[in-house]
Structure formats: structure tokens, C-alpha cells
Design an enzyme around this catalytic site. Sequence first.
Site, mmCIF file in Angstrom:
data_model
loop_
_atom_site.group_PDB
_atom_site.id
_atom_site.type_symbol
_atom_site.label_atom_id
_atom_site.label_comp_id
_atom_site.label_asym_id
_atom_site.label_seq_id
_atom_site.Cartn_x
_atom_site.Cartn_y
_atom_site.Cartn_z
ATOM 1 N N CYS A 136 0.852 -1.195 0.000
ATOM 2 C CA CYS A 136 0.000 0.000 0.000
ATOM 3 C C CYS A 136 0.884 1.238 0.000
ATOM 4 C CB CYS A 136 -0.912 -0.003 1.231
ATOM 5 S SG CYS A 136 -1.979 1.462 1.364
ATOM 6 N N HIS A 137 0.787 2.038 -1.071
ATOM 7 C CA HIS A 137 1.621 3.241 -1.112
ATOM 8 C C HIS A 137 0.982 4.414 -1.854
ATOM 9 C CE1 HIS A 137 2.444 1.884 -5.219
ATOM 10 N NE2 HIS A 137 2.845 3.110 -5.455
ATOM 11 N N ARG A 138 -0.114 4.189 -2.585
ATOM 12 C CA ARG A 138 -0.702 5.256 -3.394
ATOM 13 C C ARG A 138 -1.149 6.419 -2.532
ATOM 14 N NH1 ARG A 138 -0.374 5.206 -9.135
ATOM 15 N NH2 ARG A 138 -0.254 3.022 -9.759
ATOM 16 N N ASP A 160 -2.309 -1.737 -3.993
ATOM 17 C CA ASP A 160 -2.765 -0.590 -4.768
ATOM 18 C C ASP A 160 -1.715 -0.216 -5.817
ATOM 19 O OD1 ASP A 160 -0.785 0.606 -3.230
ATOM 20 O OD2 ASP A 160 -2.127 2.018 -2.219
#
Length: 358
Positions: free
Chosen positions: A206-208, A282
Site C-alpha cells: 500500500c503506497h498510493r 494498490d
Amino acid sequence: MKIVTVVGARPQFIKAAAVSRVIRGEYAGRVEEVLVHTGQHYDSNMSAVFFEELGIPAPGHHLEISGGGHGAMTGRMLQALEGVLAQEKPDWVLIYGDTNSTLAAALAAVKMHIPVAHVEAGLRSFNMRMPEEVNRIVADRVSTLLFCPTRVAVDNLRDEGVTRGVHLVGDVMFDVSLYYRDLARRSSDALQRFGLQEGGYVLTTCHRAENTDDPQRLAAILGALGEVAEHLPVLLPVHPRTRNIIRERDLASLLGKVQVVEPLSFMDMVRLEQSARVVVTDSGGVQKEAFFYQVPCVTMRDETEWTETVDLGWNRLVGADRQRIVAAVREAKRPSGAQARPYGDGQASRAIIEQLLG
């Protein structure tokens, strides 16, 4: 022919490795490549380790530019890249994907009348709130050669009135997956290190910004992962930016039994992607890698550029809704039927160099 390749983020290192390998192999002596690393990803596990594992040649220039807002970062890159291009005088500037490094390189080159070639051209999320969407649209507009990974990408450009210089070459990430799939199985001990069983865990990333910058979305995602981890091991290699936000907002308790680890090396990530029961992400790149390795994927976004993975039943879009994430993980399964190949034949890198040579 001299090419300046500009990279700055983990996915770009992986893509550039495929093309660089072809250049140093069958095109040695005909093509010279100078690699420029902007420094956008500065964590060792996000950068230096990848160069070592992927066999990417050492950058000819390392700009060491990271941090700050989008405008400040892109502006500093643009200024530095102008100097590099003036020094190197390349025939082409080769850019990948949709990062600030991509945008800065495209703008620097076109203003100096150096032709730009864009790998992964034509991808669209149709969400202009995403910085990546703005970057890729601008890069496509100023590129001379647009290398599309899929027919959908070609159609997107056609719908925008862009047809000149457009080439359907396939996805360089598919080239990478074919090359490293078995190597990773032999070289990585990630399953043993993290106490995981083949086909018995969830791998998640998860990084967006759309997820990490929105407190409600991030809390829902972390809560969902924590809920899944009550019944199935969940491994989260945490992006440095995400890690900092979780700490700042005191959200770590939502993760429960999730096993949180530092960013992984490329070989470890490939090994874990292949052996997961489900991938939850994501990331655009991880969505595709799950597809390449025939692992069901749950994507925590409201849209995806890789619509083929959804259409073929391997990927499910769930946004940042806690209940939908949990349900999608529980229901995830491999679709029946033959494996389609919408991303080419694994020879995208060679096709790209042939087009550059003209």
C-alpha cells in the site's frame, strides 16, 4: 546510437533492467546507454539493492533528488536533467511509466529538442486527481515514440487523437517476469524467513497517495488487513512513506496480527508474489505481476490502468472499503479457462530497441 535512460523509482528500475539487458547483449556496440538515477526513491531497499539484483549497470549520473512536494521535486529534477542532457547529447531520452522523474525527463528533453521515447505509453486511469495520471498524459503528449504495452493503451491514445509514433510492443514487465521467475525460486528464502507456507498467505502492499493521504481510506485498509490476518497470515512489506504516515497517525494497532516488514529485495518480492494465495495491493506493477504468476489479486483502488486483469477474472477492484476488501480476499480464486496473454510475447524490450534504431 546513444540513449539516456532516466529512472527514479522501484518499478522503473525493474522495467529498465529488461531493456538494458537487451542493449548490453545483442545490441552491444550498436547502442550506448547512459543511465540517470534521479534519486526519487532513496531507501536502500527501494533503490541500491535493485541495481545489484537486477544487474542494472551503475548509473552514469545520480542526481540524489528526493522529498518535497511534487512541484519542488519535479523542478529540481528538470534543472538537473537539463545539465545532464547538455553534457551527454543523446539521440534519444528513454522514460518509463508515470513518476515525477518521468515527467521531468520528458520536459527537459523536449525543451532541448531531443526526441523522447515513452515506455508504458497510453495507460489511463481516467482519474485526474492522481499525480501519475497527469504525468503520463503530459509525457505521452511530448513523446516522439510511444511504446504501448496493450491494445487498450493504443486505443486510449487513438481516442485522444494520438496515432503517430504509437507502437504496440507488449509489456516489458512480462519480459522481466519470464526471466526472473525461476531465478527467484532458487535464490530467495523469503518463505522460510517469514514463516510462510506455499499458497497459504496474503501478500499486500500500500503506497498510493489516494490511500495513504486520506485518513479514512488508510484506516479502512489497515483495518481490513488486520481482520484478514485473524484467519490467514498477512505479510506487509511497508513502503517508507506509508510507514511514516502510519506512525504519525498512530494507526499501527489496526494492523493486529499483520506481519509488517521492511521493503523487500526484488528477488524476495518475486518469490512471495508467486507463492501467495492472494495478492492485495494498490500498486499497478504488483497487479500485473500477480497476473503473470497466475495469483488472484485484490486491488485497493477505484480504478485500474490494467483493465485486462479485471476483464479476465484475475483482479478485483474494491476501493478502500473494509468490508469489500475482506470479502474479496475470502472469495478470491483462480479463474477457470486458458491463460490469456494480453501483454505480449515477452519480447517487448527487443521491439523497443528495434524501433529506436529505426
